[in-house]
Design a protein around this motif. Structure first.
Motif, PDB file in Angstrom:
ATOM      1  N   ARG A   1      -4.822   8.371  -0.539  1.00 35.08           N
ATOM      2  CA  ARG A   1      -5.333   9.794  -1.001  1.00 35.08           C
ATOM      3  C   ARG A   1      -6.250   9.833  -2.167  1.00 35.08           C
ATOM      4  N   GLY A   2      -6.915   8.679  -2.580  1.00 28.57           N
ATOM      5  CA  GLY A   2      -8.095   8.687  -3.499  1.00 28.57           C
ATOM      6  C   GLY A   2      -7.559   8.333  -4.853  1.00 28.57           C
ATOM      7  N   LEU A   3      -6.299   7.879  -5.064  1.00 30.74           N
ATOM      8  CA  LEU A   3      -5.699   7.478  -6.622  1.00 30.74           C
ATOM      9  C   LEU A   3      -5.564   5.693  -6.271  1.00 30.74           C
TER      10      LEU A   3
ATOM     11  N   TYR B   1       2.289  11.680  -5.101  1.00 30.23           N
ATOM     12  CA  TYR B   1       2.387  11.312  -3.828  1.00 30.23           C
ATOM     13  C   TYR B   1       3.454  10.504  -3.386  1.00 30.23           C
ATOM     14  N   ASP B   2       3.790   9.853  -4.511  1.00 33.50           N
ATOM     15  CA  ASP B   2       5.040   8.648  -4.082  1.00 33.50           C
ATOM     16  C   ASP B   2       6.247   9.326  -3.933  1.00 33.50           C
TER      17      ASP B   2
ATOM     18  N   THR C   1       0.705  -1.283  -0.084  1.00 35.48           N
ATOM     19  CA  THR C   1       0.154   0.056  -0.039  1.00 35.48           C
ATOM     20  C   THR C   1       0.858   1.260   0.155  1.00 35.48           C
ATOM     21  N   GLY C   2       0.431   2.297  -0.490  1.00 35.25           N
ATOM     22  CA  GLY C   2       1.257   3.557  -0.454  1.00 35.25           C
ATOM     23  C   GLY C   2       0.237   4.758  -0.217  1.00 35.25           C
ATOM     24  N   LEU C   3       0.916   5.992   0.187  1.00 28.64           N
ATOM     25  CA  LEU C   3       0.358   7.152   0.081  1.00 28.64           C
ATOM     26  C   LEU C   3      -0.693   7.622  -0.767  1.00 28.64           C
ATOM     27  N   ALA C   4      -0.259   7.380  -2.278  1.00 30.36           N
ATOM     28  CA  ALA C   4      -1.534   7.541  -3.326  1.00 30.36           C
ATOM     29  C   ALA C   4      -2.489   6.869  -3.067  1.00 30.36           C
TER      30      ALA C   4
ATOM     31  N   LEU D   1      -2.919   2.243   8.798  1.00 29.44           N
ATOM     32  CA  LEU D   1      -4.149   2.335   9.471  1.00 29.44           C
ATOM     33  C   LEU D   1      -5.421   2.960   8.499  1.00 29.44           C
ATOM     34  N   GLU D   2      -4.861   4.096   7.564  1.00 30.60           N
ATOM     35  CA  GLU D   2      -5.897   4.622   6.592  1.00 30.60           C
ATOM     36  C   GLU D   2      -6.271   3.713   5.414  1.00 30.60           C
ATOM     37  N   THR D   3      -5.386   2.552   5.225  1.00 33.37           N
ATOM     38  CA  THR D   3      -5.619   1.735   4.328  1.00 33.37           C
ATOM     39  C   THR D   3      -6.583   0.653   4.810  1.00 33.37           C
TER      40      THR D   3
END
Length: 490
Positions: free
Chosen positions: A441-443, A459-460, A435-438, A477-479
């Motif tokens: 963040r809706g991508l 984002y990456d 998983t990643g930040l993008a 956690l957001e994932t």
């Protein structure tokens, strides 16, 4: 991605506040940050004692606990100073000062570990230790907001401030310099205007800030106490021209600084370093190195082992469902770009019919794609198909958190990713992640436009340049929430 930035104050004509008799430059903020941390450590004493007396109330040796607290405080300040945390505590909205919580956790762990190694742990009250450490961490966290509020009040009252004139009216260079200052989000900084004696300057309407005139105007402002610093933003300035500017400004007491050419023409990611005593500008640096690399590897292996152990029933159940509902292998293997742009073999639960799959990744998966099996729709919607990548993490090919690995022939629009998005290859400076930040963040899901592809890469790159364990755990956690509520996955 650059986080949201505040705007630098730009005083208009007649709006410059009256200067108080006692006025400080931004240098005093570092001292305020040190004092704030010191006060937090002191206030934690009565707070922890009150909490301990309220909840436990047993007697303890105050002197030995005080000694341990002092040693922890010394460790804390040594760690802060070694990281140069007080040099710019308000930079980028105060992010630099917020590391105090982590620094004190490290300092307290060192003290507790030393006490344990010396066999003295039984002499201490666990309740007092926990109450004090918890109090310090809470106060350090709240202290950052108190410090920012106090600085904001002092700035508005005029007691703290850094009023700057940018010398050099070339529009591109001036705008670049203003952007660099905007990104830092310094609450005490205000741009008085731009100055330049050259007749070839652009019209005033082209500037984001007022045009003041030549050096004579700057000298007049300095005499009236309305400017503190001149930033010379002339990338191709000669030594002769620089000497002339310094001579003209020598009669007034202001700071004169030169913005390096690299700052306004090359990149914002440079950092001043030294090879021995030789100063150098590091334009690009290898991320997540040394101890950070060890921490990241420990995080990946540990979480992967825990994940496989806890999710083993789900992994086995998914494997059986795939085997029973469609012919073909349980796992789907695909070549993707990994660390340093080296190809790796990424594992996934097979979610498509064997005769309709695409190992190259050239064909994007779309909503209601007829290549996806009935079980595949469920496991793709919940991202269960990605779980075998935990074994990629154990193997060292991937990380738990990082830029998602892209298939070697993956396209956006009619072009390959590495052709369509400038700077795309920079995302391969770290291991790819499950998983990643993008993705949070809706991508997540189909990226069907170049604009969305650019956003994902931004984002990456932001994740790579700002990596921390705290950021990783936040993304994890957001994932979890995204998996449950996100409707963009199919």
């Amino acid at each position: 991605m650059t986080p949201p930035t505040g705007q630098i104050a730009v005083p208009r004509g007649g709006d410059v506040p009256a200067t108080p008799k006692v006025r400080f430059t931004s240098n005093v903020i570092a001292s305020m940050a040190v004092v704030t941390d010191f006060i937090c450590l002191l206030l934690a004493v009565p707070i922890s004692l009150f909490v301990y007396d309220l909840l436990v109330g047993d007697l303890f040796d105050a002197s030995i606990h005080s000694t341990a607290a002092i040693i922890a405080a010394v460790n804390f300040f040594l760690i802060r100073l070694s990281r140069d945390a007080y040099s710019s505590p308000m930079a980028r909205g105060g992010e630099a000062h917020q590391g105090g919580v982590l620094d004190y956790m490290i300092a307290s762990i060192l003290v507790v570990a030393t006490i344990w190694q010396l066999g003295m742990l039984d002499m201490f009250s666990r309740g007092v230790i926990l109450a004090y450490i918890a109090s310090v961490l809470m106060l350090l966290y709240l202290g950052t907001f108190v410090l920012r509020g106090a600085i904001a009040l002092l700035v508005r009252a005029g007691y703290i401030g850094q009023r700057i004139v940018i010398y050099g009216a070339d529009e591109d260079v001036s705008q670049r310099a203003l952007t660099l200052l905007d990104v830092e989000r310094l609450p005490y900084l205000s741009i008085v205007g731009v100055a330049d004696g050259r007749k070839t300057r652009l019209g005033e309407g082209a500037m984001r800030v007022p045009f003041l005139g030549g050096l004579d105007a700057v000298v007049d402002l300095a005499r009236r106490g309305e400017v503190d610093q001149v930033l010379i933003a002339l990338p191709k300035i000669t030594q002769e021209r620089l000497d002339e500017i310094l001579a003209d400004l020598a009669e007034v007491a202001i700071d004169i600084c030169l913005i390096p050419r690299e700052s306004v023409e090359l990149t914002t990611q440079y950092e001043m370093k030294f090879i021995g005593t030789v100063p150098i500008l590091a334009l690009w640096q290898r991320p997540i190195r040394d101890w950070h690399g060890i921490l990241k590897a420990a995080e990946d292996r540990g979480l992967a082992l825990i994940g496989i152990a806890l999710l083993s029933p789900l992994l086995i159940g998914t494997a059986l469902a795939i085997r029973l509902t469609s012919p073909g292998p349980i796992l789907f293997k695909q070549r993707r770009f990994g660390f340093n742009n080296v190809e790796i073999e990424v594992l996934k639960f097979r979610s498509m019919y064997v005769d309709r799959g695409d190992a190259t990744g050239a064909a994007r998966t779309t909503r209601n794609d007829d290549r996806v099996t009935s079980v595949g729709r469920i496991i793709r919607r919940l991202s269960i198909d990605e779980l075998p990548q935990l074994f990629n993490v154990l193997r060292g090919d991937m990380s738990i958190v990082g830029p998602r690995p892209h298939a070697t022939h993956m396209k956006v629009g009619d072009a390959y990713y590495f052709d369509a998005v400038k700077g795309y290859a920079a995302r391969h400076r770290v291991k790819p992640g499950i998983t990643g930040l993008a993705q949070v963040r809706g991508l997540r899901g189909e990226i069907d436009t170049i604009e969305r592809a650019r956003q994902r890469v931004e984002y990456d790159r932001y994740y790579i340049d700002n990596w921390s364990l705290a950021l990783d755990f936040r993304i994890i956690l957001e994932t979890v929430f995204k998996v449950i509520w996100d409707k963009d996955a199919y």
